[in-house]
Design an enzyme around this catalytic site. Structure first.
Site, short mmCIF file in Angstrom:
data_model
loop_
_atom_site.label_atom_id
_atom_site.label_comp_id
_atom_site.label_asym_id
_atom_site.label_seq_id
_atom_site.Cartn_x
_atom_site.Cartn_y
_atom_site.Cartn_z
N LYS A 157 -3.04 -1.75 16.43
CA LYS A 157 -3.86 -0.94 15.51
C LYS A 157 -5.00 -0.25 16.26
CE LYS A 157 -1.68 -1.59 11.57
NZ LYS A 157 -1.16 -0.48 10.75
N TYR A 191 -1.11 -7.53 16.94
CA TYR A 191 -1.36 -6.65 15.78
C TYR A 191 -2.64 -5.85 16.03
CZ TYR A 191 -2.38 -5.24 10.93
OH TYR A 191 -2.67 -4.53 9.79
N ILE A 215 0.84 -1.21 0.00
CA ILE A 215 0.00 0.00 0.00
C ILE A 215 0.87 1.26 0.00
CG2 ILE A 215 -1.64 1.31 1.43
CD1 ILE A 215 -2.77 -1.51 2.31
N ASP A 240 13.11 3.18 15.52
CA ASP A 240 14.30 3.78 16.12
C ASP A 240 14.15 5.31 16.13
OD1 ASP A 240 16.88 4.92 16.47
OD2 ASP A 240 17.82 3.05 15.81
N ASN A 280 2.77 4.45 7.53
CA ASN A 280 2.14 3.25 6.96
C ASN A 280 2.89 1.96 7.29
OD1 ASN A 280 0.55 1.92 4.58
ND2 ASN A 280 2.71 1.63 4.07
N1 LIG Z 1 -2.77 -5.76 3.25
C1 LIG Z 1 -3.89 -5.67 3.95
O1 LIG Z 1 -4.88 -6.41 3.74
C2 LIG Z 1 -4.02 -4.62 5.03
C3 LIG Z 1 -5.27 -4.48 5.64
C4 LIG Z 1 -5.41 -3.51 6.63
C5 LIG Z 1 -4.35 -2.70 6.97
N2 LIG Z 1 -3.14 -2.86 6.36
C6 LIG Z 1 -2.06 -1.95 6.76
O2 LIG Z 1 -1.52 -1.35 5.60
C7 LIG Z 1 -0.17 -0.96 5.84
C8 LIG Z 1 0.72 -1.47 4.73
O3 LIG Z 1 0.70 -2.88 4.76
P1 LIG Z 1 0.93 -3.75 3.44
O4 LIG Z 1 -0.18 -4.73 3.39
O5 LIG Z 1 1.21 -2.88 2.29
O6 LIG Z 1 2.22 -4.56 3.93
P2 LIG Z 1 3.63 -4.85 3.25
O7 LIG Z 1 4.25 -5.88 4.11
O8 LIG Z 1 3.46 -5.13 1.79
O9 LIG Z 1 4.39 -3.47 3.40
C9 LIG Z 1 4.83 -2.97 4.64
C10 LIG Z 1 6.16 -2.28 4.43
O10 LIG Z 1 6.57 -1.76 5.70
C11 LIG Z 1 7.96 -1.98 5.84
N3 LIG Z 1 8.32 -2.00 7.26
C12 LIG Z 1 8.02 -2.96 8.18
N4 LIG Z 1 8.56 -2.64 9.36
C13 LIG Z 1 9.21 -1.46 9.21
C14 LIG Z 1 9.98 -0.64 10.08
N5 LIG Z 1 10.18 -0.98 11.36
N6 LIG Z 1 10.49 0.52 9.57
C15 LIG Z 1 10.30 0.85 8.28
N7 LIG Z 1 9.61 0.11 7.41
C16 LIG Z 1 9.06 -1.04 7.87
C17 LIG Z 1 8.20 -3.32 5.17
O11 LIG Z 1 9.56 -3.52 4.84
C18 LIG Z 1 7.28 -3.22 3.96
O12 LIG Z 1 7.94 -2.68 2.84
C19 LIG Z 1 0.17 -1.52 7.22
O13 LIG Z 1 0.04 -0.48 8.18
C20 LIG Z 1 -0.87 -2.60 7.44
O14 LIG Z 1 -1.10 -2.82 8.81
C21 LIG Z 1 -2.96 -3.81 5.40
#
Ligand SMILES: NC(=O)c1ccc[n+]([C@@H]2O[C@H](COP(=O)([O-])OP(=O)(O)OC[C@H]3O[C@@H](n4cnc5c(N)ncnc54)[C@H](O)[C@@H]3O)[C@@H](O)[C@H]2O)c1
Length: 284
Positions: free
Chosen positions: A167, A163, A25, A73, A97
């Site tokens: 959230k 988790y 996202i 950090d 995000n």
């Molecule tokens: N995919 C879904 O269905 C869904 C649903 C609801 C909410 N979300 C939320 O959307 C957001 C994006 O999730 P996504 O599905 O794109 O996941 P994803 O795993 O594809 O992307 C998350 C990114 O965050 C980075 N990341 C993780 N820990 C980190 C840190 N400590 N510092 C910097 N970067 C870090 C990862 O390397 C990754 O590139 C998240 O907040 C997730 O909770 C996702």
């Protein structure tokens, strides 16, 4: 065709900072903002892949910077914000995000899942807000902060309590942030809570190698985010191909009624309430 986004904080030449921007996202949001002519700073704890970098370069008419930073950090994030504000002058959009799952299981399955999930999903956002907001306020320009929440923080489905709790805490943080910004003197900064539905990203690919019909693509969430900002929505609640807004509303209402009607915790998943919940969702 113009890709201009109808909000001063998202105007061409302004700067967007997207954490977790290397994938999913966050990447889709960074791509949409780059297409609109914004400078884009991708912040992620891992390096962006070659293919994603190529896609970004192909559409970015502004400046593109990638930073490898762990949002958990505080010192790294403070250095990051100093470097971005010095380079770009101001930040139009801060999208908090980056997030990780906890550890699937029970509350007592292991403390490390809790520490990890809270360090990234909550304290990571605190670090970014603390480091970026003073400069955003000082700029005197319209600016937005988007925190990516989750429906799991609202309805609390069994399976990943750390988790969900991280959230849920993020909702509270973001509501407080929005109110504090509203009350701050001469503030043109607003905060928004993006609530994606089921979205096919790396987080999901780990469990499901093929995209389920019901999931949205990340670009659909990015479009919903922009639409919500432009409309001035605080809660940017996304649908997916299975779950409509009406279904979400009934699930959220059922959850609120647990307290009001003194039902057991998570009654939606309680065997005794299975029929009642199904009837409620069906509108009966
Ligand atoms: N995919 C879904 O269905 C869904 C649903 C609801 C909410 N979300 C939320 O959307 C957001 C994006 O999730 P996504 O599905 O794109 O996941 P994803 O795993 O594809 O992307 C998350 C990114 O965050 C980075 N990341 C993780 N820990 C980190 C840190 N400590 N510092 C910097 N970067 C870090 C990862 O390397 C990754 O590139 C998240 O907040 C997730 O909770 C996702």
């Amino acid at each position: 065709m113009s890709n201009a986004l109808n909000h001063p904080a998202l105007a061409a030449g302004r700067t967007a900072v997207v954490t977790g921007g290397a994938a999913g996202i966050g990447f889709a949001a960074a791509y949409t903002l780059a297409k609109a002519g914004m400078n884009v700073c991708i912040v992620d704890c891992r390096e962006i892949g070659d293919s994603e970098l190529e896609q970004m370069r192909a559409v970015c008419s502004g400046e593109l910077q990638c930073y490898t930073v762990d949002v958990a950090d505080a010192a790294e994030v403070a250095r990051l914000s100093e470097s971005i504000v010095t380079r770009f002058g101001d930040v139009g959009l801060l999208m908090n995000n980056a997030a990780i799952g906890g550890k699937r299981g029970t509350v007592w399955s292991g403390e490390e899942g809790w520490t990890r999930a809270f360090a990234t999903n909550l304290i990571g956002v605190v670090n970014c807000v603390t480091s970026f907001v003073p400069a955003m306020l000082q700029s005197g320009l319209a600016s937005v902060i988007v925190n990516t929440g989750s429906k799991q923080g609202i309805t609390n489905p069994p399976g990943d309590p750390a988790y969900n709790a991280s959230k849920a805490a993020l909702i509270s943080l973001t509501e407080s942030l929005a109110h504090d910004l509203l009350m701050a003197e001469q503030s043109l900064v607003t905060a928004h809570l993006l609530i994606p539905g089921f979205t096919y990203t790396d987080m999901i690919k780990k469990h499901l190698p093929t995209k389920p019909e019901g999931a949205w693509w990340p670009s659909q969430v990015a479009d919903a985010m922009v639409g919500g900002i432009v409309s001035g929505d605080f809660y940017i609640l996304c649908e997916d191909n299975d779950v409509t807004r009406a279904m979400d509303e009934r699930r959220i209402m059922w959850d609120a009624l647990d307290i009001i009607e003194n039902r057991p915790a998570l009654s939606r998943w309680h065997p005794r309430f299975a029929d009642e919940f199904a009837n409620y969702i069906a509108g009966e």
